[in-house]
Motif scaffolding. Structure first.
Motif, PDB file in Angstrom:
ATOM      1  N   HIS A  79       7.365  10.251  -0.829  1.00 20.17           N
ATOM      2  CA  HIS A  79       8.805  10.370  -1.274  1.00 20.17           C
ATOM      3  C   HIS A  79       8.963   8.983  -2.233  1.00 20.17           C
ATOM      4  O   HIS A  79       8.575   7.850  -1.848  1.00 20.17           O
ATOM      5  CB  HIS A  79       9.610  10.080   0.129  1.00 20.17           C
ATOM      6  N   HIS A  80       9.987   9.190  -3.178  1.00 23.04           N
ATOM      7  CA  HIS A  80      10.185   8.039  -4.027  1.00 23.04           C
ATOM      8  C   HIS A  80      11.943   7.900  -3.922  1.00 23.04           C
ATOM      9  O   HIS A  80      12.652   8.945  -4.034  1.00 23.04           O
ATOM     10  CB  HIS A  80       9.713   8.287  -5.353  1.00 23.04           C
ATOM     11  N   GLY A  81      12.434   6.772  -3.918  1.00 22.99           N
ATOM     12  CA  GLY A  81      13.958   6.637  -4.009  1.00 22.99           C
ATOM     13  C   GLY A  81      14.304   5.304  -4.348  1.00 22.99           C
ATOM     14  O   GLY A  81      13.312   4.356  -4.772  1.00 22.99           O
ATOM     15  N   ASP A 135      10.544   5.188 -13.733  1.00 23.78           N
ATOM     16  CA  ASP A 135       9.451   4.458 -14.588  1.00 23.78           C
ATOM     17  C   ASP A 135       8.249   5.292 -14.575  1.00 23.78           C
ATOM     18  O   ASP A 135       7.698   5.915 -13.448  1.00 23.78           O
ATOM     19  CB  ASP A 135       9.313   3.157 -13.802  1.00 23.78           C
ATOM     20  N   PRO A 136       7.740   5.451 -15.563  1.00 20.99           N
ATOM     21  CA  PRO A 136       6.535   6.383 -15.876  1.00 20.99           C
ATOM     22  C   PRO A 136       5.235   5.920 -14.931  1.00 20.99           C
ATOM     23  O   PRO A 136       4.456   6.515 -14.537  1.00 20.99           O
ATOM     24  CB  PRO A 136       5.938   5.948 -17.393  1.00 20.99           C
ATOM     25  N   PHE A 137       5.128   4.348 -15.057  1.00 11.78           N
ATOM     26  CA  PHE A 137       3.986   4.098 -13.912  1.00 11.78           C
ATOM     27  C   PHE A 137       4.278   4.427 -12.416  1.00 11.78           C
ATOM     28  O   PHE A 137       3.232   4.699 -11.773  1.00 11.78           O
ATOM     29  CB  PHE A 137       3.953   2.619 -14.126  1.00 11.78           C
ATOM     30  N   THR A 138       5.702   4.653 -12.084  1.00  7.62           N
ATOM     31  CA  THR A 138       5.658   5.266 -10.911  1.00  7.62           C
ATOM     32  C   THR A 138       5.359   6.929 -10.579  1.00  7.62           C
ATOM     33  O   THR A 138       4.683   7.205  -9.590  1.00  7.62           O
ATOM     34  CB  THR A 138       7.286   5.048 -10.284  1.00  7.62           C
ATOM     35  N   ALA A 139       5.728   7.383 -11.797  1.00  8.82           N
ATOM     36  CA  ALA A 139       5.241   9.007 -11.596  1.00  8.82           C
ATOM     37  C   ALA A 139       3.925   9.042 -11.653  1.00  8.82           C
ATOM     38  O   ALA A 139       3.108   9.934 -11.077  1.00  8.82           O
ATOM     39  CB  ALA A 139       5.983   9.432 -13.052  1.00  8.82           C
ATOM     40  N   ARG A 140       3.249   8.157 -12.289  1.00 12.67           N
ATOM     41  CA  ARG A 140       1.513   8.089 -12.565  1.00 12.67           C
ATOM     42  C   ARG A 140       0.969   7.674 -11.154  1.00 12.67           C
ATOM     43  O   ARG A 140      -0.016   8.420 -10.490  1.00 12.67           O
ATOM     44  CB  ARG A 140       1.137   7.228 -13.535  1.00 12.67           C
ATOM     45  N   ALA A 141       1.639   6.888 -10.434  1.00 17.94           N
ATOM     46  CA  ALA A 141       1.232   6.591  -8.900  1.00 17.94           C
ATOM     47  C   ALA A 141       1.523   7.784  -8.125  1.00 17.94           C
ATOM     48  O   ALA A 141       0.496   8.069  -7.349  1.00 17.94           O
ATOM     49  CB  ALA A 141       2.134   5.339  -8.534  1.00 17.94           C
ATOM     50  N   MET A 142       2.416   8.560  -8.356  1.00 16.15           N
ATOM     51  CA  MET A 142       2.627   9.527  -7.355  1.00 16.15           C
ATOM     52  C   MET A 142       1.797  10.625  -7.885  1.00 16.15           C
ATOM     53  O   MET A 142       1.022  11.371  -6.966  1.00 16.15           O
ATOM     54  CB  MET A 142       4.176  10.032  -7.597  1.00 16.15           C
ATOM     55  N   ARG A 143       1.514  10.930  -8.968  1.00 13.39           N
ATOM     56  CA  ARG A 143       0.456  12.024  -9.495  1.00 13.39           C
ATOM     57  C   ARG A 143      -0.961  11.511  -8.728  1.00 13.39           C
ATOM     58  O   ARG A 143      -1.529  12.593  -8.722  1.00 13.39           O
ATOM     59  CB  ARG A 143       0.302  11.905 -11.183  1.00 13.39           C
ATOM     60  N   ASP A 144      -1.397  10.276  -8.773  1.00 14.18           N
ATOM     61  CA  ASP A 144      -2.642  10.007  -8.290  1.00 14.18           C
ATOM     62  C   ASP A 144      -2.655   9.825  -6.675  1.00 14.18           C
ATOM     63  O   ASP A 144      -3.925   9.655  -6.505  1.00 14.18           O
ATOM     64  CB  ASP A 144      -3.162   8.789  -9.097  1.00 14.18           C
ATOM     65  N   THR A 145      -1.716  10.072  -6.079  1.00 10.79           N
ATOM     66  CA  THR A 145      -1.721   9.767  -4.560  1.00 10.79           C
ATOM     67  C   THR A 145      -1.779  11.213  -3.786  1.00 10.79           C
ATOM     68  O   THR A 145      -0.911  11.980  -4.153  1.00 10.79           O
ATOM     69  CB  THR A 145      -0.430   9.038  -4.205  1.00 10.79           C
ATOM     70  N   PRO A 146      -2.710  11.444  -3.119  1.00 12.02           N
ATOM     71  CA  PRO A 146      -2.824  12.600  -2.196  1.00 12.02           C
ATOM     72  C   PRO A 146      -1.490  12.908  -1.601  1.00 12.02           C
ATOM     73  O   PRO A 146      -1.077  12.300  -0.811  1.00 12.02           O
ATOM     74  CB  PRO A 146      -4.025  12.528  -1.523  1.00 12.02           C
TER      75      PRO A 146
END
Length: 393
Positions: free
Chosen positions: A173-175, A215-226
């Motif tokens: 989850h992100h918020g 932030d794009p870096f947050t999206a990438r972190a979510m992309r790479d997190t199982p």
């Protein structure tokens, strides 16, 4: 006298963190990886992502006593009353068994009048729990959601083992600060932690106070997190920081979701709009500290934008909800696993009348409970239905 066993703190024992940084004292849990942190020098984000919301030590053991040495970092606001020490929640077989705090530690002194931050390094303290049930059990020690916590040493009076993987789905989850847990009673009582327990899932909470900014870096972190289930709660920080206009907002949301989908093409993905917040429903940002409240030693917020500027593209919560609903409806035509939840179904105008936001922005402890229960019902009985074993993303 206990015969203590010291167990090295490893990623296998720490859940909810994306990275563990080695420090001179021990291990510092981070909720963003180093690559993401390197792409943003904002002090607010650095503070928020290092605070351990949703991070816990999780293990199986027969131990009846447990000690944890930590080095906490406390926030001190110039001119405001002292903040209470962060709370550690000890859960045994999923139920809250004890709470404690670590005094002292390092301090982060924040001057809200000029934005300055001063860091003073302190010394570690020890947390101790005794009288635990003398049988094999699951023990989770949730770290304070509102303090940076370096893990120094773990001791028990019986051997420990990491929890087995694969028993529960992982919810990512992100918020904003509301998801981070601002003003919640304790770390296992933030609304995401409450919802995760009700939904029977393992939480990875990327709620960052003041920093849910697409932030794009947050999206990438979510992309790479199982993860097996993903949600993003978007809106309030974009308004109260007055960060972008409607022209930029829509494409930024699409880009954020596109990036997540690169790593999770069919994972259930829930887009959540802002909860009800009267100061920003129809008034744009930026938000500001209320000087009258600061003069009395309290924190409260006001909106300083001009509603007339909405026509020129300034964002309000009402504008954001409409745009998010439109974007999800558009994308859902090609993405059957994408869903939308109106944040006012979690906390709406009637809720504000009953349980107002104490500082005009953040929910109190009782409201965290209400939001957590409602999210569990709407999400885990809805688009997140089914809590089978974890599967790799």
């Amino acid at each position: 006298m206990n015969d203590w066993i010291t167990t090295p703190l490893t990623p296998a024992l720490v859940r909810g963190a994306l990275e563990l940084e080695e420090t001179p004292q021990g291990l510092l849990p981070h909720r963003l990886p180093a690559r993401a942190r390197a792409q943003c020098t904002d002090g607010q984000l650095a503070m928020a992502e290092s605070q351990a919301s949703g991070v816990r030590i999780a293990l199986r053991t027969r131990a009846t006593a447990l000690e944890l040495d930590t080095l906490p970092t406390k926030r001190v606001y110039v001119g405001a009353p002292a903040r209470p020490d962060g709370v550690y929640d000890l859960l045994v077989d999923g139920e809250l068994a004890a709470q404690a705090s670590v005094s002292g530690g390092s301090t982060l002194t924040v001057d809200l009048t000029n934005g300055s931050i001063e860091h003073t390094v302190g010394t570690p303290g020890t947390l101790r729990f005794a009288g635990l049930p003398d049988h094999d059990k699951t023990v989770e020690l949730w770290l304070p959601h509102n303090e940076t916590t370096e893990l120094v040493a773990l001791r028990t009076d019986a051997p420990v083992q990491p929890l087995a993987d694969g028993n529960r789905k992982v919810w990512l989850h992100h918020g904003s600060s509301i998801s981070h847990g601002s003003d919640a009673a304790s770390p296992s009582a933030t609304w995401p932690a409450l919802a995760a327990r009700l939904g029977g899932v393992d939480l990875v909470n990327l709620g960052f106070g003041g920093s849910a900014l697409l932030d794009p870096f947050t999206a990438r972190a979510m992309r790479d997190t199982p993860a097996d289930l993903i949600s993003v709660k978007i809106g309030i920080n974009l308004v109260n920081l007055d960060l972008m206009r409607l022209r930029a907002f829509g494409p930024a949301v699409h880009g954020f979701l596109d990036t997540i989908r690169e790593g999770h093409p069919t994972t259930p993905l829930l887009v959540v709009s802002p909860i009800h917040c009267p100061i920003h429903e129809d008034t744009p940002g930026p938000g500001a500290f209320d000087p009258a409240s600061l003069a009395t030693g309290k924190l409260s917020f006001v909106a300083t934008g001009d509603p007339a500027e909405v026509a020129a593209g300034k964002l309000t919560l009402r504008v954001i909800r409409d745009e998010l609903a439109r974007i999800v409806a558009q994308r859902a035509a090609d993405d059957q696993h994408l869903h939308y939840l109106d944040g006012q179904d979690l906390y709406g105008e009637p809720d504000f009348a009953e349980l107002p936001l104490p500082d005009q922005l953040h929910p109190d402890a009782a409201t965290h409970l209400r939001i957590g229960e409602r999210f569990a019902k709407l999400a885990f009985d809805g688009p997140f239905a089914g809590t089978g074993p974890h599967t790799a993303a």
